[in-house]
Design a protein around this motif. Structure first.
Motif, PDB file in Angstrom:
ATOM      1  N   GLU A 121      77.758  34.497  73.706  1.00 28.03           N
ATOM      2  CA  GLU A 121      77.081  35.773  73.341  1.00 28.03           C
ATOM      3  C   GLU A 121      76.245  36.294  74.544  1.00 28.03           C
ATOM      4  O   GLU A 121      76.415  37.462  74.759  1.00 28.03           O
ATOM      5  N   MET A 148      72.395  44.175  69.349  1.00 29.50           N
ATOM      6  CA  MET A 148      73.192  43.372  68.217  1.00 29.50           C
ATOM      7  C   MET A 148      73.343  41.948  68.960  1.00 29.50           C
ATOM      8  O   MET A 148      73.037  40.870  68.264  1.00 29.50           O
ATOM      9  N   VAL A 161      71.643  38.248  67.735  1.00 30.96           N
ATOM     10  CA  VAL A 161      72.331  37.169  67.368  1.00 30.96           C
ATOM     11  C   VAL A 161      71.979  35.979  68.061  1.00 30.96           C
ATOM     12  O   VAL A 161      71.610  34.769  67.522  1.00 30.96           O
ATOM     13  N   GLY A 217      68.446  34.563  66.833  1.00 28.06           N
ATOM     14  CA  GLY A 217      68.942  33.726  65.488  1.00 28.06           C
ATOM     15  C   GLY A 217      69.344  32.316  66.090  1.00 28.06           C
ATOM     16  O   GLY A 217      69.253  31.718  65.308  1.00 28.06           O
TER      17      GLY A 217
END
Length: 114
Positions: A7, A78, A82, A85
């Protein structure tokens, strides 16, 4: 770990592409006695400042104008959400030369690979 790193790399590549930066992103792996860190860097001035603040990611952030970069319709925010998290220890820094996202995980002696 693999998802978070993927990511972070996707985020950096996306920032480069949406801002017409042609240089490669930077990935640095650092193994210390009790931790393992992966840093992913981009060369987009100001990238990550507004997004990091929006998701509450701690870390030193230089004063760079967030309006000087294109985050492809909020994808930067975004991506950082992520990553936040998935990883407990995340630091985001950004300045005139680009940004760096550093993710750190603790390592126990049993986790060390030979």
């Amino acid at each position: 770990m693999r998802l978070a790193v993927g990511e972070a790399c996707s985020r950096a590549v996306g920032l480069h592409r949406s801002n017409d930066v042609t240089t490669p992103i930077r990935v640095v792996l650092t193994e210390e006695e009790k931790s393992f860190s992966i840093e992913v860097g981009d060369e987009v001035p100001g990238a990550g400042v507004a997004a990091a603040d929006a998701v509450g990611v701690p870390g030193a952030r230089a004063a760079a104008p967030a309006e000087d970069f294109d985050d492809a319709d909020g994808e930067d925010e975004m991506g950082l959400a992520v990553i936040r998290g998935l990883v407990d220890d995340v630091e985001v820094s950004a300045g005139a030369d680009g940004g760096t996202l550093r993710m750190t995980w603790p390592v126990s002696p049993a986790d060390v690979l030979s």
